[in-house]
Design an enzyme around this catalytic site. Structure first.
Site, PDB file in Angstrom:
ATOM      1  N   SER A 137       0.788  -1.408  -0.055  1.00 15.81           N
ATOM      2  CA  SER A 137       0.227  -0.028  -0.157  1.00 15.81           C
ATOM      3  C   SER A 137       1.044   1.137   0.071  1.00 15.81           C
ATOM      4  CB  SER A 137      -0.903  -0.102   1.258  1.00 15.81           C
ATOM      5  OG  SER A 137      -2.074   0.839   0.950  1.00 15.81           O
TER       6      SER A 137
ATOM      7  N   GLU B  81      -8.481  -1.602  -4.016  1.00 19.24           N
ATOM      8  CA  GLU B  81      -7.438  -2.286  -5.013  1.00 19.24           C
ATOM      9  C   GLU B  81      -7.490  -1.941  -6.199  1.00 19.24           C
ATOM     10  OE1 GLU B  81      -4.382  -5.330  -4.812  1.00 19.24           O
ATOM     11  OE2 GLU B  81      -5.136  -3.670  -3.528  1.00 19.24           O
TER      12      GLU B  81
ATOM     13  N   HIS C  81      -7.583  -5.517  -1.524  1.00 19.28           N
ATOM     14  CA  HIS C  81      -6.490  -4.541  -0.766  1.00 19.28           C
ATOM     15  C   HIS C  81      -6.422  -5.011   0.785  1.00 19.28           C
ATOM     16  CE1 HIS C  81      -4.191  -1.005  -1.356  1.00 19.28           C
ATOM     17  NE2 HIS C  81      -4.319  -0.527   0.028  1.00 19.28           N
TER      18      HIS C  81
END
Length: 330
Positions: free
Chosen positions: A168, A272, A304
């Site tokens: 991330s 994501e 994500h």
């Protein structure tokens, strides 16, 4: 009449862009907590040789906690970098994965710096002032000078020929470290990162996310969006340097579709999908520049979420060992 029509068209186009940008800002604000705070409880099982180091950082004026597992004398290091909401007690990699277990006796030393919420592991222009007060952020200096020197002197770990892997927020951080410190980081892993931070709404979105996470300001980090620091820390802008350095790259990003691994929630799915475009853009630039030393994993699934990042870290282990010249069982 044509002028009026053109004017109306321009206004309509501008309004559409503003609406889209506003939706993006609102979306990120709502979603950024998806990699949020976890319980203050480490995952690594008792019995693993995990140490909790307090490493002096003159540049930041304090000791930095580092979770560490020794891979043997003169072993290469794997620096695991955390997400936007990094905690001050344990690394997210330890809380959410069994990274220490996976890399036990791999011949690679595992290094998990603790803390650095919203830092992007960068050297900030100004003090990092947030909801919890102000502190100095000089994370690039710490990771590329102070910490490797400490590990070499105190743990006999190689200061060069190592790897940086980030998720991330830290996806772009890991790539940036490899861009400017190629001898130290010959291998870099990026998972679900936003890889074009200087592009369009990037600075605004990052500023919003940092503010939501801890009250930090992006301008304190890299200045206004016109400051050269934004492009300096943009992996897509600097992809040519990674190619020239022949840095080994392992890049992953899902498309927002969950699998049996988990992450089946709206924030993880949408976020994501939001960052995937920048990953594909990076890949396009890498291929166009003649790059040939990368693994790109962009499956038609994945959200994500830690389940997918942990899987990637485990999957890259043989590649890491081979490329870093690790001696398993050391």
């Amino acid at each position: 009449m044509k002028f009026v029509d053109r004017f109306r068209g321009a206004v309509a186009g501008m309004l559409r862009r503003l609406v889209v940008e506003a939706m993006g800002v609102a979306l990120l604000s709502a979603l950024i907590g998806v990699v949020g705070s976890a319980p203050a409880e480490a995952f690594s099982r008792p019995g693993l040789p995990v140490e909790y180091l307090q490493v002096p950082s003159p540049s930041m004026g304090r000791d930095i906690k580092v979770q560490f597992q020794n891979g043997g004398a003169n072993s290469p290091a794997l620096y695991l970098l955390d997400g936007l909401r990094a905690q001050d007690d344990f690394s997210g990699w330890d809380i959410n994965t069994t990274a220490f277990e996976w890399y036990y006796q791999s011949g690679i030393s595992v290094v998990m710096p603790v803390g650095g919420q919203s830092s992007f592991y960068s050297d900030w222009y100004s003090p990092a002032c947030g909801k919890a007060g102000c502190q100095t952020y000089k994370w690039e200096t710490f990771l590329t000078s102070e910490l490797p020197q400490y590990l070499q002197s105190n743990k006999q770990i190689k200061p060069t020929g190592s790897a940086a892997v980030g998720l991330s927020m830290a996806g772009l951080s890991a790539l940036t470290l490899a861009i400017y410190h190629p001898d130290q980081f010959i291998y870099v892993g990026s998972m679900s990162g936003l890889l074009d931070p200087s592009n369009a709404m990037g600075p605004s979105l990052i500023g919003l996310a940092m503010g939501d996470a801890g009250g930090y300001k992006a301008a304190d980090m890299w200045g206004p969006s016109t400051d050269p620091a934004w492009k300096r820390n943009d992996p897509t802008v600097n992809v040519g340097t990674l190619i020239a350095n022949n840095t080994r790259i392992w890049m992953y990003c899902g498309n927002g579709k969950p699998t049996e691994l988990g992450g089946n929630n709206l924030p993880a799915k949408l976020l994501e999908g939001l960052v995937r475009t920048s990953n594909i853009k990076f890949q396009d630039g890498y291929n166009a520049g003649g790059g040939h030393n990368a693994v790109f994993n962009f499956p038609d699934s994945g959200t994500h979420s830690w389940e997918y990042w942990g899987e990637q870290l485990n999957d890259m282990k043989p590649d890491l060992q081979q490329y870093l010249g690790a001696t398993p069982g050391a």
